[in-house]
Motif scaffolding. Structure first.
Motif, short mmCIF file in Angstrom:
data_model
loop_
_atom_site.label_atom_id
_atom_site.label_comp_id
_atom_site.label_asym_id
_atom_site.label_seq_id
_atom_site.Cartn_x
_atom_site.Cartn_y
_atom_site.Cartn_z
N GLU A 239 40.31 29.58 45.42
CA GLU A 239 39.39 28.80 46.23
C GLU A 239 39.19 29.43 47.60
O GLU A 239 38.06 29.57 48.10
CB GLU A 239 39.90 27.37 46.39
CG GLU A 239 38.96 26.48 47.20
CD GLU A 239 39.47 25.06 47.33
OE1 GLU A 239 38.78 24.24 47.95
OE2 GLU A 239 40.59 24.78 46.82
N SER A 240 40.29 29.86 48.25
CA SER A 240 40.19 30.50 49.55
C SER A 240 39.45 31.83 49.45
O SER A 240 38.70 32.21 50.36
CB SER A 240 41.59 30.73 50.14
OG SER A 240 42.25 29.51 50.37
N ARG A 241 39.66 32.55 48.36
CA ARG A 241 38.96 33.82 48.17
C ARG A 241 37.46 33.60 48.14
O ARG A 241 36.68 34.33 48.76
CB ARG A 241 39.44 34.49 46.88
CG ARG A 241 38.85 35.87 46.65
CD ARG A 241 39.46 36.55 45.44
NE ARG A 241 40.88 36.75 45.64
CZ ARG A 241 41.83 36.39 44.79
NH1 ARG A 241 41.51 35.79 43.66
NH2 ARG A 241 43.10 36.62 45.05
N HIS B 53 41.38 45.48 45.73
CA HIS B 53 41.92 45.72 44.40
C HIS B 53 41.42 44.67 43.41
O HIS B 53 41.74 44.75 42.22
CB HIS B 53 43.46 45.72 44.43
CG HIS B 53 44.04 46.99 44.98
ND1 HIS B 53 43.80 48.22 44.44
CD2 HIS B 53 44.84 47.20 46.05
CE1 HIS B 53 44.43 49.15 45.13
NE2 HIS B 53 45.07 48.56 46.11
N HIS B 54 40.68 43.69 43.91
CA HIS B 54 40.09 42.67 43.04
C HIS B 54 38.71 43.16 42.62
O HIS B 54 37.75 43.09 43.39
CB HIS B 54 39.98 41.33 43.77
CG HIS B 54 41.29 40.72 44.14
ND1 HIS B 54 42.13 40.14 43.21
CD2 HIS B 54 41.91 40.60 45.33
CE1 HIS B 54 43.22 39.69 43.82
NE2 HIS B 54 43.11 39.96 45.11
N LEU B 55 38.58 43.66 41.39
CA LEU B 55 37.30 44.19 40.94
C LEU B 55 36.25 43.09 40.89
O LEU B 55 35.06 43.36 41.13
CB LEU B 55 37.45 44.85 39.58
CG LEU B 55 38.35 46.09 39.54
CD1 LEU B 55 38.32 46.72 38.16
CD2 LEU B 55 37.93 47.11 40.59
N GLU B 56 36.65 41.86 40.61
CA GLU B 56 35.70 40.76 40.63
C GLU B 56 35.10 40.60 42.02
O GLU B 56 33.92 40.28 42.17
CB GLU B 56 36.38 39.45 40.21
CG GLU B 56 35.42 38.26 40.18
CD GLU B 56 36.12 36.93 39.99
OE1 GLU B 56 35.41 35.91 39.88
OE2 GLU B 56 37.37 36.90 40.00
N GLU B 57 35.90 40.83 43.05
CA GLU B 57 35.43 40.75 44.44
C GLU B 57 34.33 41.78 44.69
O GLU B 57 33.29 41.47 45.30
CB GLU B 57 36.60 40.97 45.39
CG GLU B 57 36.31 40.70 46.84
CD GLU B 57 37.60 40.46 47.59
OE1 GLU B 57 38.00 39.29 47.70
OE2 GLU B 57 38.22 41.44 48.05
N ALA B 58 34.55 43.00 44.24
CA ALA B 58 33.53 44.03 44.39
C ALA B 58 32.27 43.67 43.60
O ALA B 58 31.14 43.86 44.08
CB ALA B 58 34.07 45.37 43.93
N GLU B 59 32.45 43.14 42.40
CA GLU B 59 31.30 42.75 41.58
C GLU B 59 30.50 41.63 42.23
O GLU B 59 29.27 41.61 42.18
CB GLU B 59 31.76 42.33 40.19
CG GLU B 59 32.28 43.48 39.34
CD GLU B 59 32.76 43.02 37.98
OE1 GLU B 59 32.55 43.77 37.02
OE2 GLU B 59 33.33 41.92 37.89
#
Length: 316
Positions: free
Chosen positions: A180-182, A204-210
């Motif tokens: 949630e914080s992310r 390192h969170h690929l979902e973050e980059a996506e």
């Protein structure tokens, strides 16, 4: 949702349509070891550029030069048209930075920390507004040493946003945050970008980059191996088709250009033409009366390309 404040203008003489960050043939050495080996990229206003790679790929070493915290061993770096180290006074008011570890004093409260940081800036946003943006209003009177790891990360972000940055450098910004914080951080970044800020991100969170990045570069051993949009990078890898055949079932014909990774009964194919291969397979199964158990068809992904680079494979 909090209203997005009016951000400070670009420092002269950089025009608004110029790249906010320009990195050309950047090199950085530690003695005889070259951690960054000729890296080049640009980040434009209103854009998120993600720099990915395993630990030791050279991401943070490159970012430290952009942040003005270290000198380049070669090449050039410009932030809003200025050298971030030699012309730091021209860059600093417009640059927000979230380091991997900030080292904020543990004895100060959250509010005292933000007010102290604001005192170093020319035109900071109100401390209460910065805390509200990252969901720390209710923790204002708590000492920093008593915060959880995720709360400290949000405090790091609050200090970075105090100056209403035109360029935001985020080195692993959501490490230690719950989902949630992310997503709260992602929304903050999107609002800044919508208002014209340029964001340089490592994660390192690929979902973050996506979710966030307009363009992505993947580093290995100090160099950029792949760069482009998420779709362009994923397209360097083949799609995957998997299924299981009954022992007595006939074997399907292998289409041209398909790599057979494993054969019956557990079949795995790699292909760069997923739709026609899948259509042909289904048509064959219908004609032959064959059941394809557990049929799975997966397009290539950013994760697949990232792992290929990390493994040292040729991404092309």
């Amino acid at each position: 949702m909090h209203p997005t404040p009016t951000l400070a203008p670009f420092p002269a003489p950089a025009p608004a349509d110029a790249p906010a960050v320009e990195v050309a043939d950047l090199r950085r050495r530690y003695g005889s070891f070259e951690a960054v080996r000729g890296v080049s990229f640009e980040v434009r206003p209103g854009e998120v550029f993600a720099l990915l790679g395993v630990n030791g790929a050279g991401k943070t070493s490159a970012l430290e030069v952009v942040e003005g915290l270290a000198a380049a061993s070669g090449g050039t770096v410009r932030v809003l048209g200025h050298d971030p180290r030699r012309e730091r006074s021209a860059v600093r008011p417009y640059l927000g930075v979230v380091l991997q570890a900030s080292g904020l004093p543990g004895d100060l409260t959250v509010a005292e920390t933000v007010r102290t940081w604001a005192g170093t800036l020319t035109a900071p946003r109100p401390a209460g507004e910065a805390l509200a943006q990252v969901g720390l209003t209710g923790r204002a009177d708590v000492r920093v040493r008593s915060l959880s790891g995720g709360e400290r990360r949000r405090l790091d972000l609050a200090t970075a946003l105090l100056g209403r940055p035109r360029v935001l450098v985020l080195d692993e910004p959501t490490t230690g945050l719950d989902p949630e914080s992310r997503r709260t951080v992602w929304e903050l970044v999107r609002r800044l970008v919508d208002d014209g800020a340029a964001v340089l991100l490592t994660t390192h969170h690929l979902e973050e980059a996506e979710q966030l990045a307009d363009r992505i570069a993947i580093m290995r051993a100090g160099t950029i191996v792949l760069d482009g949009t998420r779709e362009e990078i994923a397209a360097t890898q083949p799609a995957t088709v998997r299924f299981v055949l009954d022992p007595a079932a006939p074997r399907p014909p292998v289409p041209a250009g398909v790599e057979v990774v494993s054969a019956a009964p557990r079949v795995e194919w790699h292909t760069r033409t997923l739709q026609p291969v899948l259509a042909g397979l289904l048509a064959w199964a219908e004609r032959s009366g064959v059941l394809l158990h557990g049929l799975e068809a997966r397009a290539a992904s950013l994760e697949q390309a990232f792992l290929a680079v990390a493994d040292g494979a040729d991404p092309s």
